[in-house]
Design a protein around this motif. Structure first.
Motif, PDB file in Angstrom:
ATOM      1  N   ARG A 129       0.854  -1.188   0.000  1.00 10.81           N
ATOM      2  CA  ARG A 129       0.000   0.000   0.000  1.00 10.81           C
ATOM      3  C   ARG A 129       0.888   1.235   0.000  1.00 10.81           C
ATOM      4  N   GLY A 132      -1.497   7.939  -1.655  1.00 12.01           N
ATOM      5  CA  GLY A 132      -2.101   8.480  -2.870  1.00 12.01           C
ATOM      6  C   GLY A 132      -1.710   9.923  -3.082  1.00 12.01           C
ATOM      7  N   ASP A 162      -7.542   7.350  -1.168  1.00 10.18           N
ATOM      8  CA  ASP A 162      -6.762   7.422  -2.415  1.00 10.18           C
ATOM      9  C   ASP A 162      -5.470   6.609  -2.335  1.00 10.18           C
ATOM     10  N   ASP A 163      -5.320   5.791  -1.270  1.00 10.68           N
ATOM     11  CA  ASP A 163      -4.126   4.945  -1.161  1.00 10.68           C
ATOM     12  C   ASP A 163      -4.033   3.985  -2.337  1.00 10.68           C
ATOM     13  N   ILE A 164      -2.811   3.762  -2.799  1.00 11.57           N
ATOM     14  CA  ILE A 164      -2.573   2.828  -3.903  1.00 11.57           C
ATOM     15  C   ILE A 164      -2.462   1.417  -3.336  1.00 11.57           C
ATOM     16  N   THR A 257      -6.591   2.767  -6.801  1.00 17.28           N
ATOM     17  CA  THR A 257      -6.697   3.279  -5.438  1.00 17.28           C
ATOM     18  C   THR A 257      -7.618   2.381  -4.624  1.00 17.28           C
TER      19      THR A 257
END
Length: 271
Positions: A129, A132, A162-164, A257
């Motif tokens: 993780r 973002g 919005d975390d990848i 995301t």
């Protein structure tokens, strides 16, 4: 005499094996040459002591071998010898421990500009993780882990929307920028280890451990689990790719995301 020759051969062969052996560690790809230097210092100190002890035993076997008429001399104590043994041993131990303490201080002191990357280990795959657009990782909890939320990201935390999310794939990081690896496990003990980076740390269920590194060369490197974690332990492999800044940004734009992943999961469930 046979014992003496065997001991000398062991000492000499051990040194030659070290100097001529084709097996050595992989070329380093991070800033942690300090770890290599510490290992080398420890190796040479312990190697010197090993050779010295083996040769001393060989000398004693030869010098005090049985001869007709010889009698053993009993000496209850020798303060001078004990003093030198204690002094030399202390110097050797300090010489081995001191470099490690300096390196450990660097190991736990993370640069302020380091990028946080979360690594989640579970039987038997790696997930990642990354922050973002807001540059922050949202909070997570193993109690929130589910089939549609495998990393346990808290849905009510706006910072994590919005975390990848990279599930069971490969992690990309940019070259020349420090990275702080936040390590979590959702089941048993794991250990995130890339041999070329040298740095590694156990992943303990219920805890967040960490280490940091600064990649120094581009390339693709294999991730290993360095903690026996069950029958699938040998197959728990992953990949870390060190990119140029441009390639890293291109890869980042192609990732999903947390919000997109959840929306995709909801669509699949509806169908």
């Amino acid at each position: 005499m046979a014992v003496v020759l065997v001991l000398v051969v062991i000492a000499v062969a051990s040194v030659l094996f070290h100097l001529l052996s084709p097996w050595w560690w992989t070329p380093i790809a991070s800033n942690w040459n300090y770890i290599d230097n510490t290992i080398i210092i420890t190796f040479w100190i312990t190697g010197f002591v090993f050779v010295a002890v083996v040769l001393f035993v060989a000398y004693c076997v030869f010098r005090f071998r049985h001869k007709p008429g010889n009698r053993a001399h009993y000496e209850p104590e020798n303060r001078k010898l004990e003093f030198w043994l204690a002094t030399v041993t202390t110097i050797g131990v300090v010489a081995m421990l001191a470099p490690g303490l300096f390196v450990w201080n660097q190991f736990v002191t993370v640069p302020q500009d380091a990028t946080n990357v979360e690594v989640v280990g579970q039987q038997w795959q790696w997930s990642f993780r990354l922050p973002g657009a807001n540059g922050q990782l949202g909070t997570s909890d193993t109690r929130d882990v589910s089939s549609d939320n495998p990393l346990g990201v808290k849905k009510n935390d706006a910072a994590g929307l919005d975390d990848i999310i990279v599930e069971g794939g490969e992690l990309h990081v940019p070259i020349g920028k420090p990275v702080k690896m936040l390590l979590r496990s959702v089941d048993v003990l794991h250990d995130f280890y890339v041999p070329e980076f040298r740095a590694k740390m156990d992943m303990v269920p219920g805890m967040v451990t960490y280490f940091w590194f600064n990649p120094t060369r581009t390339g693709t490197f294999e991730v290993l689990c360095a903690e026996l974690c069950g029958v699938g332990h040998p197959q728990m492999r992953g990949t870390v790719v060190v990119d140029t800044e441009a390639d890293y940004q291109t890869w980042l734009e192609q990732q999903h995301t947390f919000t997109q992943m959840m929306a995709s999961g909801e669509v699949k469930t509806t169908q």
